[in-house]
Design a protein around this motif. Structure first.
Motif, PDB file in Angstrom:
ATOM      1  N   LYS A 294      88.079  -4.686   9.813  1.00  0.00           N
ATOM      2  CA  LYS A 294      87.806  -6.059   9.372  1.00  0.00           C
ATOM      3  C   LYS A 294      86.579  -6.628  10.091  1.00  0.00           C
ATOM      4  CE  LYS A 294      92.686  -6.872   8.532  1.00  0.00           C
ATOM      5  NZ  LYS A 294      93.884  -7.422   9.157  1.00  0.00           N
TER       6      LYS A 294
ATOM      7  N   GLU B 218      82.902  -7.764   8.301  1.00  0.00           N
ATOM      8  CA  GLU B 218      82.211  -9.052   8.474  1.00  0.00           C
ATOM      9  C   GLU B 218      80.732  -8.851   8.818  1.00  0.00           C
ATOM     10  OE1 GLU B 218      83.127 -12.215   7.912  1.00  0.00           O
ATOM     11  OE2 GLU B 218      84.857 -11.159   7.033  1.00  0.00           O
ATOM     12  N   GLU B 219      80.481  -7.935   9.748  1.00  0.00           N
ATOM     13  CA  GLU B 219      79.095  -7.709  10.185  1.00  0.00           C
ATOM     14  C   GLU B 219      78.255  -7.116   9.059  1.00  0.00           C
ATOM     15  OE1 GLU B 219      77.678  -8.739  12.939  1.00  0.00           O
ATOM     16  OE2 GLU B 219      79.544  -9.504  13.803  1.00  0.00           O
TER      17      GLU B 219
ATOM     18  N   THR C 191      80.487  -9.530  -1.135  1.00  0.00           N
ATOM     19  CA  THR C 191      81.888  -9.979  -1.111  1.00  0.00           C
ATOM     20  C   THR C 191      82.666  -9.316  -2.252  1.00  0.00           C
ATOM     21  OG1 THR C 191      81.040 -11.958  -2.171  1.00  0.00           O
ATOM     22  CG2 THR C 191      81.764 -12.202   0.088  1.00  0.00           C
TER      23      THR C 191
ATOM     24  N   LYS D 169      77.238  -9.814   6.709  1.00  0.00           N
ATOM     25  CA  LYS D 169      76.145 -10.625   7.272  1.00  0.00           C
ATOM     26  C   LYS D 169      74.796  -9.908   7.159  1.00  0.00           C
ATOM     27  CE  LYS D 169      78.542 -12.054  11.129  1.00  0.00           C
ATOM     28  NZ  LYS D 169      78.519 -12.287  12.554  1.00  0.00           N
TER      29      LYS D 169
END
Ligand code: GLY
Ligand code: MN
Ligand code: MN
Length: 433
Positions: free
Chosen positions: A324, A328-329, A338, A332
């Motif tokens: 997880k 996220e990284e 997404t 970014k």
């Protein structure tokens, strides 16, 4: 008997044997063999590497040694025995010093030392007294089983000679014990990490455009060996440019070019214990904006995931969480969308496209050390933390790897806390003469 490393206090091996014996079933014997000296061809051999289990239980670092534990033996002198190769003038001339019986006792703390030729005769006296024989089969989940080991040959013979006994497995006991380190072991592993640090600091001022990967490997080795290490704990990865995307790149034969990154997965061994470090540095001493960005993302994953290496967590749950954090990284960085994450296959999550290996493994006498993956973490387990992001379409990959010790409370203790890791620190050291 002189080893290259400073002798280890025999109390470590006495403690290790005591822990093993406590877990043995009643009416049992356990037997452990050294590794073979592996042949290449003609009369050439690879350098000897002691089997880590007999080393863990005895400290004996010599070929053709056998350890026998039989706590219920009738005669006291059969309860703990070591068999070593009898030396002679010929061996002394050609190979040099081997253990005397007294030296074997001094190293291991075992009183009863015999020459190897007495092994069968003594086993023939002891084994009929007991019901169970612990044999030592390598059950590591990634173990390579192609080559028949000295232990395998021994087990075959034993099972032919003793057909009525019950055979039990030493490996689950050793997997459990070896995953939790004694303070003496952590000190030795710190030493291995400190030697690795010396190597890394040396190459920081050596790397520049035009050096070759093998020259960097040589600098590491020079520093390792002059600090009493036998050398690398595993085959070193010196990977510049696009080679940094090859997870097990070991050719180390390319020239390092301006603008490339250099991924270094190199760790010294010390006294048979491993360190396992990865650092990624800019060949010209300055990361590009994109390299910095990806580097910082990998650092974030390393820092956040290390916080999860705490008592009570376990390897599988930990890896779920790491996934997880990495996701996220990658979002970014614009490497994942997404939608890709929303629609991912849970069997093969989206992040695995850029991070396809584990984030941690047990570390110790073996680089991918023993440890039962389903057991909760407890203090003094030692793990690597090694996230990476590999982007073939951008021509580079970044991995960072530290070695940490689980603590009774809070965050793990970093054995590599002194090895430069921050972007500015690395760039400053590379540019200071
Ligand atoms: N150097 C091997 C590994 O990182 O697991
Ligand atoms: Mn590594
Ligand atoms: Mn590793």
């Amino acid at each position: 008997m002189k080893t290259r490393y400073t002798p280890i206090d025999k109390n470590l091996f006495i403690k290790n044997r005591r822990k093993f014996v406590q877990r043995m079933a009643p009416q049992s014997i356990a037997i452990f063999n050294s590794n073979d000296i592996y042949p290449i061809s003609a009369d050439s051999t690879l350098p000897f590497q002691q089997h880590r289990d007999i080393f863990y239980l005895s400290g004996i670092d010599q070929e053709e040694s056998v350890l026998v534990l039989c706590p219920c033996a009738y005669h006291e002198e059969h309860r703990e025995m070591l068999f070593v190769r009898e030396t002679n003038e010929h061996i002394a001339i050609w190979e040099g010093e081997k253990y005397t019986k007294e030296q074997a006792t001094e190293v291991s703390g075992i009183k009863n030392v015999y020459w190897l030729q007495d092994l069968e005769r003594i086993l023939d006296r002891v084994i009929p007294q007991i019901d169970n024989i612990y044999i030592n089969i390598n059950e590591h989940y990634r173990a390579e089983k192609v080559v028949e080991t000295r232990e395998d040959r021994f087990i075959k013979k034993l099972q032919k000679n003793y057909r009525g006994h019950t055979y039990l497995r030493s490996n689950p006991i050793l997997q459990h014990l070896r995953s939790i380190k004694e303070p003496e072991e952590i000190d030795i592993m710190q030493k291995a990490c400190d030697i690795t640090e010396k190597g890394f600091r040396k190459i920081l001022s050596f790397v520049k455009p035009g050096v070759w990967e093998y020259e960097i490997e040589a600098e590491f080795l020079y520093e390792f060996i002059r600090n009493r290490s036998k050398g690398c704990a595993y085959t070193p990865i010196i990977a510049s440019g696009k080679n940094s995307n090859v997870l097990h790149y070991i050719l180390n034969n390319k020239e390092c070019k301006d603008g490339e990154v250099l991924l270094l997965d190199v760790g010294a061994e010390y006294a048979n214990y491993s360190s396992d470090m990865t650092r990624t540095i800019p060949v010209n001493g300055k990361f590009s904006a994109r390299q910095r960005e990806v580097y910082q993302a990998v650092m974030n994953v390393k820092n956040e995931s290390a916080k999860l290496l705490v008592t009570g967590n376990n390897w599988y749950d930990y890896h779920e969480e790491v996934g997880k954090i990495m996701t996220e990284e990658l979002l970014k960085l614009g490497l994942l969308t997404t939608d890709e994450v929303k629609n991912e296959n849970p069997e093969f999550p989206a992040y695995k496209k850029y991070f396809m290996h584990g984030n941690s493994h047990y570390l110790g006498l073996d680089t991918h050390d023993y440890g039962i993956l389903t057991e909760p973490f407890v203090p003094n387990m030692v793990f690597t933390v090694e996230p990476g992001i590999y982007i073939p379409e951008e021509g580079f990959g970044i991995r960072i790897e530290d070695n940490v010790v689980i603590q009774p409370n809070g965050e793990p203790y970093n054995l590599m806390r002194n090895i430069p890791i921050e972007i500015e620190e690395i760039e400053d050291l590379m540019n200071s003469k």
